[in-house]
Design an enzyme around this catalytic site. Structure first.
Site, PDB file in Angstrom:
ATOM      1  N   GLU A  16       0.740  -1.349   0.032  1.00  0.00           N
ATOM      2  CA  GLU A  16       0.076   0.183   0.034  1.00  0.00           C
ATOM      3  C   GLU A  16       0.693   1.172  -0.060  1.00  0.00           C
ATOM      4  OE1 GLU A  16      -3.645  -0.386   2.287  1.00  0.00           O
ATOM      5  OE2 GLU A  16      -2.651  -2.046   3.255  1.00  0.00           O
ATOM      6  N   SER A 176      -6.770  -2.329   1.512  1.00  0.00           N
ATOM      7  CA  SER A 176      -6.819  -1.917   0.202  1.00  0.00           C
ATOM      8  C   SER A 176      -7.206  -3.105  -0.824  1.00  0.00           C
ATOM      9  CB  SER A 176      -5.949  -1.179  -0.125  1.00  0.00           C
ATOM     10  OG  SER A 176      -5.530  -0.129   0.465  1.00  0.00           O
ATOM     11  N   SER A 315     -11.057   8.775  -0.188  1.00  0.00           N
ATOM     12  CA  SER A 315     -11.209   8.104   1.243  1.00  0.00           C
ATOM     13  C   SER A 315     -12.608   8.682   1.921  1.00  0.00           C
ATOM     14  CB  SER A 315     -10.052   8.386   2.105  1.00  0.00           C
ATOM     15  OG  SER A 315      -8.786   7.642   1.242  1.00  0.00           O
TER      16      SER A 315
END
Length: 358
Positions: A16, A176, A315
């Site tokens: 990530e 993720s 997000s």
């Protein structure tokens, strides 16, 4: 007023890595420069630490940092400066070595204040198996699951009998949606196992629940644990679940609805479950809790807890708090202030004991 020196940690030895850079760029831009002097410390994919002028995709172009202890505190030196000491660290590191308690352990033993959960809360929340076990013990609903290691030989028929079809295969310690697969048939099973074990030595098989995918943010402010309004991720039908591609690559793959359209009692249930899950695994500072809502059954299941949620433009964590009145700047300020307060509270504790032994 003297500015607080903040070490913004980003990048990392993690799949990530790129998401961390996106998060850190937004944090750097939003931080109140009148209150904080932000030092951008990038960690390369090889584990090198660098001081960069701003959050950069090319971390290794920064000044190489050497870590040392100065009067018991963590400090850094570069070819240009020695004894660079910070008041607080803000780890914007997602996944391995950033969200799993490792970086938190380094900050703890070097006497550094830092934002977010401590070693225990981070390591438990990162491990999907331990998280589910603890939540179950606390009476918090979770989806059915099975646990396997790389040394095991998971059998398709066994998992199908226990969880039904389809089911989800995912690494224990990643986020993720990296390494996650939806298995609908035996022909897809080996590929899913190979993909998950590529990134972790432990995996879980999880019941696939037809449900609305909701998220709720949790924040500690002035000793009060708050839950934001829940948001909903509505994924386009071409995606079978909220994949990495849908999250970060295809801007049209999902629609984010904030607030989620929910009955008041369900909204309150999600907030209540999120705060209880946050407490159960020992989280601190802030987190995002992912929840499944089975509308026809009226059931909510806690799926995962993210102790360092994304701060990217897509997000949900900052978006949900924006709805509740927090600007990005005030949100960052609250997180940093809580980190400093928690550290100061901890320093009152004695670390020695006069035993009288010789």
């Amino acid at each position: 007023m003297q500015k607080k020196k903040v070490a913004l940690l980003y990048g990392g030895k993690s799949v990530e890595h790129d998401i961390s850079i996106r998060s850190a760029k937004n944090i750097f831009e939003a931080a109140d420069k009148e209150k904080y002097q932000i030092y951008c410390i990038g960690i390369s994919t090889n584990g090198g630490w660098y001081l960069t002028n701003e959050v950069s995709n090319d971390i290794t172009k920064g000044l190489k940092l050497s870590l040392q202890l100065h009067n018991g505190q963590m400090s850094f030196s570069t070819s240009e400066e020695e004894n660079l000491i910070f008041d607080v660290a803000f780890p914007a590191l997602h996944g391995t070595d950033g969200e799993d308690g490792n970086i938190q352990g380094l900050l703890e033993v070097t006497g550094t204040a830092y934002a977010g959960s401590d070693v225990m809360g981070s390591s438990i929340a990162m491990n999907k198996f331990f998280t589910k076990q603890i939540l179950e013990k606390q009476g918090i609903p979770v989806c059915d699951y099975l646990y396997f290691t790389y040394q095991d030989d998971p059998e398709f028929e066994f998992i199908k009998d226990k969880l039904g079809l389809p089911f989800i295969i995912k690494p224990i310690n990643l986020g993720s949606s990296v390494g996650v697969s939806k298995v609908k048939s035996k022909s897809e099973f080996k590929t899913a196992l190979k993909e998950a074990f590529k990134y972790d030595n432990e995996i879980i098989a999880e019941e696939f629940v037809e449900a609305r995918e909701l998220e709720c943010s949790v924040l500690v402010e002035n000793n009060e644990i708050k839950a934001s309004v829940p948001g909903e991720i509505v994924v386009e039908k071409e995606y079978e679940f909220y994949t990495f591609q849908a999250k970060y690559v295809d801007s049209k793959a999902a629609r984010l609805e904030i607030p989620a359209s929910l009955p008041e009692n369900i909204e309150n249930t999600i907030k209540h479950l999120s705060i209880n899950a946050f407490k159960a695994v020992g989280c601190q500072g802030f987190a995002r809790v992912d929840v499944f809502y089975q509308e026809d059954q009226g059931m909510c299941y806690v799926n995962e807890i993210n102790t360092i949620p994304g701060f990217t433009n897509s997000s949900m964590f900052p978006m949900m708090w924006k709805h509740d009145g927090y600007t990005f700047t005030s949100l960052i300020d609250t997180i940093i202030s809580e980190a400093i307060y928690r550290f100061e509270r901890k320093t009152r504790l004695k670390t020695n004991f006069n035993s009288g032994l010789e």
